[in-house]
Design an enzyme around this catalytic site. Structure first.
Site, PDB file in Angstrom:
ATOM      1  N   SER A 160      40.529  32.934  36.645  1.00 50.29           N
ATOM      2  CA  SER A 160      40.155  34.054  35.778  1.00 50.29           C
ATOM      3  C   SER A 160      39.347  33.572  34.566  1.00 50.29           C
ATOM      4  O   SER A 160      38.330  32.894  34.750  1.00 50.29           O
ATOM      5  CB  SER A 160      41.419  34.817  35.376  1.00 50.29           C
ATOM      6  N   HIS A 185      44.706  40.114  41.691  1.00 54.15           N
ATOM      7  CA  HIS A 185      44.075  39.093  40.850  1.00 54.15           C
ATOM      8  C   HIS A 185      44.673  37.681  40.952  1.00 54.15           C
ATOM      9  O   HIS A 185      43.939  36.704  41.069  1.00 54.15           O
ATOM     10  CB  HIS A 185      44.114  39.574  39.398  1.00 54.15           C
ATOM     11  N   ASP A 222      40.848  43.125  43.554  1.00 55.87           N
ATOM     12  CA  ASP A 222      41.025  42.634  42.180  1.00 55.87           C
ATOM     13  C   ASP A 222      40.365  43.601  41.208  1.00 55.87           C
ATOM     14  O   ASP A 222      39.152  43.825  41.274  1.00 55.87           O
ATOM     15  CB  ASP A 222      40.388  41.239  42.065  1.00 55.87           C
TER      16      ASP A 222
END
Ligand code: XP7
Length: 314
Positions: A132, A279, A249
């Site tokens: 991320s 995610h 996601d």
């Protein structure tokens, strides 16, 4: 009058006075001091054999590097020396919670830690792994040192702002707000969109080292800066990479992964899409997470001459 108080040799060790946000003295913890004088909490996972390579693990927004223990132990089983720190403003490192003066501070600190480790282990190839926001940090770190890194593993990296969180209007509003109310909260992440695995959502919701407060406007601005810089860096990326992305996601849109896959100049690039996954792919439904571990294991083994699936003895 000479008091001797100004004499540095009479001063108590400064590190004995510095404590983590959880009030643990840094002298009892592995740490480094960054270019701004901030103490960063570090973790090291060492293989039993002589390491074949180094790999830095870059965590995401709000979390901390302790959440990568399982991935790190899998990598030590391939004879990699895994190292990490909590980014400024995260976990057991100093700095206001989820605040950074400029996104580049994260990249600068990673390069400092990498340089330190390479000095201790000359000649070893270095890999990067990021999730991320940590993925954006890894991409920008690799872009700053063309040819330096042997590869990067990206788990749902931040490449594009999600269409929900960053409409043109919201970006403009954030820029104006940043001038008047930089500490205003944009509202917390809805934890149910992190993973389809409820147990992992519970872990996220109960970890005292995770910052679940709403994202501040000033941090949102730095994330937007990161996205803009990643977009400019991607056409110059030549480092080999493994890119893992969930199709469902909602925090880091899969469009970002496709953009990275299409625009990066890397000869050696692999994308794997997990259909329906959210995610946190490394903390998703068991079939997804075990595949993520397997893909990373195979990809890294093939690029370090390690034996896939190998684990160090317990
Ligand atoms: C923005 C804005 C942007 C874990 C992470 C947490 C997700 C994303 C989360 C928001 C406002 C511009 C726990 C949210 C940034 C990247 C998760 C928000 C990591 N993984 N994210 O294990 O790092 O993005 F104005 Cl771009």
């Amino acid at each position: 009058m000479e008091t001797g108080l100004e004499d540095p040799s009479r001063m108590p060790e400064e590190s004995s006075l510095r404590r983590t946000p959880q009030n643990v003295p840094y002298q009892n913890l592995p740490h480094l001091i960054n270019a701004d004088g901030q103490y960063l909490f570090c973790r090291y996972w060492k293989p039993t054999a002589t390491p074949k390579a180094l790999i830095f693990v870059s965590h995401g927004a709000g979390e901390h590097c302790g959440r990568y223990d399982e991935l790190a132990r899998m990598l030590t089983g391939l004879d990699l020396l895994v190292f990490a720190h909590d980014h400024v403003g995260h976990g057991q490192s100093e700095g206001g919670r989820m605040v950074v003066s400029d996104f580049h501070v994260f990249i600068r600190d990673v390069l400092q830690h990498v340089d330190l480790m390479q000095k201790e282990h000359p000649g070893l190839p270095v890999f990067l792994l990021g999730h991320s926001m940590g993925g954006a940090i890894v991409i920008l770190t690799a872009a700053e040192r063309p040819g330096h890194f042997s590869g990067m593993v990206l788990i749902s990296p931040l490449v594009l702002a999600s269409p929900e969180s960053a409409t043109t209007f919201k970006i403009l509003a954030a820029k104006v707000l940043n001038l008047v109310l930089p500490n205003l909260s944009l509202g917390p992440i809805d934890s149910s969109v992190l993973s389809r695995n409820k147990a992992e959502v519970d872990v996220y919701n109960s970890d005292p080292l995770i910052c679940r407060a709403g994202l501040k406007v000033c941090f949102g601005i730095q994330l937007l800066n990161a996205v803009a810089r990643v977009e400019r860096a991607v056409p110059k990326v030549t480092v080999p990479f493994l890119l893992l992305q969930g199709s469902a996601d909602r925090l880091c849109d899969s469009k970002g992964a496709y953009l990275l896959m299409e625009s990066a100049k890397s000869q050696d690039k692999t994308l794997k899409i997990y259909d329906g996954a959210y995610h946190m792919l490394h903390r998703e439904l068991p079939e997804v997470t075990s595949s993520v571990f397997h893909e990373i294991n195979t990809w890294v083994s093939q690029r370090t001459g390690a034996v896939a699936g190998a684990r160090s003895p317990p």
